[in-house]
Design an enzyme around this catalytic site. Structure first.
Site, PDB file in Angstrom:
ATOM      1  N   HIS A   1       0.805  -1.216   0.000  1.00  0.00           N
ATOM      2  CA  HIS A   1       0.000   0.000   0.000  1.00  0.00           C
ATOM      3  C   HIS A   1       0.842   1.272   0.000  1.00  0.00           C
ATOM      4  O   HIS A   1       0.310   2.358   0.197  1.00  0.00           O
ATOM      5  CB  HIS A   1      -0.935   0.015   1.214  1.00  0.00           C
ATOM      6  CG  HIS A   1      -2.023  -1.012   1.153  1.00  0.00           C
ATOM      7  ND1 HIS A   1      -2.975  -1.026   0.168  1.00  0.00           N
ATOM      8  CD2 HIS A   1      -2.300  -2.074   1.954  1.00  0.00           C
ATOM      9  CE1 HIS A   1      -3.810  -2.038   0.356  1.00  0.00           C
ATOM     10  NE2 HIS A   1      -3.416  -2.693   1.427  1.00  0.00           N
TER      11      HIS A   1
ATOM     12  N   ARG B   1       7.020  -6.131   3.577  1.00  0.00           N
ATOM     13  CA  ARG B   1       5.783  -6.724   3.065  1.00  0.00           C
ATOM     14  C   ARG B   1       5.777  -6.577   1.552  1.00  0.00           C
ATOM     15  O   ARG B   1       5.757  -5.462   1.023  1.00  0.00           O
ATOM     16  CB  ARG B   1       4.530  -6.069   3.661  1.00  0.00           C
ATOM     17  CG  ARG B   1       3.261  -6.752   3.137  1.00  0.00           C
ATOM     18  CD  ARG B   1       2.024  -6.410   3.927  1.00  0.00           C
ATOM     19  NE  ARG B   1       1.588  -5.033   3.717  1.00  0.00           N
ATOM     20  CZ  ARG B   1       0.443  -4.544   4.196  1.00  0.00           C
ATOM     21  NH1 ARG B   1      -0.353  -5.320   4.929  1.00  0.00           N
ATOM     22  NH2 ARG B   1       0.120  -3.288   3.986  1.00  0.00           N
TER      23      ARG B   1
ATOM     24  N   ASP C   1      16.695 -11.054  -2.673  1.00  0.00           N
ATOM     25  CA  ASP C   1      18.010 -10.730  -3.211  1.00  0.00           C
ATOM     26  C   ASP C   1      18.473  -9.340  -2.793  1.00  0.00           C
ATOM     27  O   ASP C   1      19.682  -9.080  -2.729  1.00  0.00           O
ATOM     28  CB  ASP C   1      18.010 -10.845  -4.736  1.00  0.00           C
ATOM     29  CG  ASP C   1      18.122 -12.284  -5.227  1.00  0.00           C
ATOM     30  OD1 ASP C   1      18.335 -13.184  -4.390  1.00  0.00           O
ATOM     31  OD2 ASP C   1      17.990 -12.513  -6.446  1.00  0.00           O
TER      32      ASP C   1
ATOM     33  N   GLN D   1       0.050 -13.141   5.825  1.00  0.00           N
ATOM     34  CA  GLN D   1      -0.995 -12.312   6.406  1.00  0.00           C
ATOM     35  C   GLN D   1      -2.366 -12.860   6.040  1.00  0.00           C
ATOM     36  O   GLN D   1      -2.691 -13.018   4.859  1.00  0.00           O
ATOM     37  CB  GLN D   1      -0.856 -10.867   5.921  1.00  0.00           C
ATOM     38  CG  GLN D   1      -1.761  -9.886   6.650  1.00  0.00           C
ATOM     39  CD  GLN D   1      -1.315  -8.449   6.449  1.00  0.00           C
ATOM     40  OE1 GLN D   1      -0.286  -8.176   5.853  1.00  0.00           O
ATOM     41  NE2 GLN D   1      -2.101  -7.511   6.961  1.00  0.00           N
TER      42      GLN D   1
ATOM     43  N   GLU E   1      -6.244 -12.121   5.898  1.00  0.00           N
ATOM     44  CA  GLU E   1      -7.038 -10.903   5.805  1.00  0.00           C
ATOM     45  C   GLU E   1      -8.451 -11.150   5.291  1.00  0.00           C
ATOM     46  O   GLU E   1      -9.146 -10.199   4.908  1.00  0.00           O
ATOM     47  CB  GLU E   1      -6.340  -9.908   4.874  1.00  0.00           C
ATOM     48  CG  GLU E   1      -4.909  -9.596   5.276  1.00  0.00           C
ATOM     49  CD  GLU E   1      -4.239  -8.623   4.331  1.00  0.00           C
ATOM     50  OE1 GLU E   1      -4.498  -7.410   4.471  1.00  0.00           O
ATOM     51  OE2 GLU E   1      -3.475  -9.074   3.463  1.00  0.00           O
TER      52      GLU E   1
ATOM     53  N   ASP F   1      -8.760  -5.443   6.116  1.00  0.00           N
ATOM     54  CA  ASP F   1      -9.306  -6.215   5.008  1.00  0.00           C
ATOM     55  C   ASP F   1     -10.212  -7.330   5.503  1.00  0.00           C
ATOM     56  O   ASP F   1     -11.176  -7.704   4.817  1.00  0.00           O
ATOM     57  CB  ASP F   1      -8.187  -6.779   4.142  1.00  0.00           C
ATOM     58  CG  ASP F   1      -7.652  -5.754   3.157  1.00  0.00           C
ATOM     59  OD1 ASP F   1      -8.429  -5.286   2.311  1.00  0.00           O
ATOM     60  OD2 ASP F   1      -6.461  -5.415   3.231  1.00  0.00           O
TER      61      ASP F   1
END
Length: 267
Positions: free
Chosen positions: A50, A75, A89, A152, A154, A180
């Protein structure tokens, strides 16, 4: 001399004798990241879902927080194997993957984060910060020791599958997203609705049966306290953008009596 990477968030949770409290970095700013990292919080979440973040800005934020005794978690925007490979990486040792509702999705995430033959993470450590350009001795063989993977939940579907998701090999813990989740339950914007809170606690119980740690996003301090009492081992309790927004509104209210739009600030 061989280099050693930092301990993972998995290790930090195992060693902790209390819940770990974190701050969400949503502005995409390395300066904000460094301010949050130096605050005394236990961990920070660098958000790609987000927030206006790409690989370059995430790397800059990882650099910014590296000087502080705080654990960064990135995230990723989606549980895509290519995105996960790229973020790992970059040198992110801890990832959080959003919107996981089934054990199959969790298995795909776990595979994307591990090298063959266990998983399918692409091999490029000689060119990447993850292994410090092959300066971390034995990185390919021991990469799983240097990476922790959290998912997560949601959605209501995810709550119903919480135990199966948590017990997936390669998944180190589960984080609940009430925002969510409330939307998936037809209660958009009502994170503290009793039914949403009950669903979060249902997921806590299910994950707890697997022995994996569980956490939650909780900006309401009272709600955060309750979730911690319910066994949440890691919590997000504020975000850089929200702190700036509420703090600046507080200044406007204190000195002008209104917001910039001419309406009285509400709290």
């Amino acid at each position: 001399m061989p280099l050693r990477l930092n301990d993972t968030f998995r290790d930090a949770l195992t060693a902790a004798n209390r819940p770990l409290y974190g701050g969400w970095i949503t502005t995409g700013s390395p300066v904000a990241a460094e301010i949050m990292a130096g605050s005394g919080l236990d961990w920070v979440l660098i958000d790609m879902e987000h927030a206006p973040n790409g690989l370059e800005s995430v790397l800059a934020q990882l650099y910014a927080v590296s000087a502080y005794p705080v654990t960064p978690v990135v995230r990723v925007p989606v549980g895509d194997a290519v995105v996960i490979k790229q973020v790992l990486d970059l040198g992110a040792q801890n990832i959080l993957v959003p919107m996981i509702s089934t054990a199959e999705q969790a298995r795909e995430v776990a595979a994307a984060a591990q090298y063959p033959p266990i998983g399918r993470r692409g091999v490029g450590s000689a060119l990447a910060r993850s292994a410090r350009w092959n300066r971390v001795e034995g990185y390919l063989a021991n990469a799983a020791d240097h990476v922790s993977v959290f998912v997560q939940i949601e959605t209501a579907e995810g709550v119903s599958n919480a135990a199966a998701i948590a017990e997936t090999p390669g998944i180190d813990g589960v984080f609940l997203g009430p925002s969510d989740l409330s939307a998936s339950m037809g209660l958009l914007g009502q994170q503290n609705h009793p039914d949403v809170v009950a669903a979060v606690k249902e997921a806590f119980t299910a994950v707890g049966t697997t022995g994996k740690p569980y956490g939650v996003n909780a900006f309401d301090p009272d709600r955060a306290d309750v979730y911690a009492e319910d066994g949440a081992r890691f919590l997000l309790v504020g975000a850089d953008a929200a702190l700036l927004a509420r703090g600046s509104e507080g200044l406007a209210h204190r000195f002008i009596g209104s917001t910039a739009h001419g309406t009285r600030a509400s709290y």
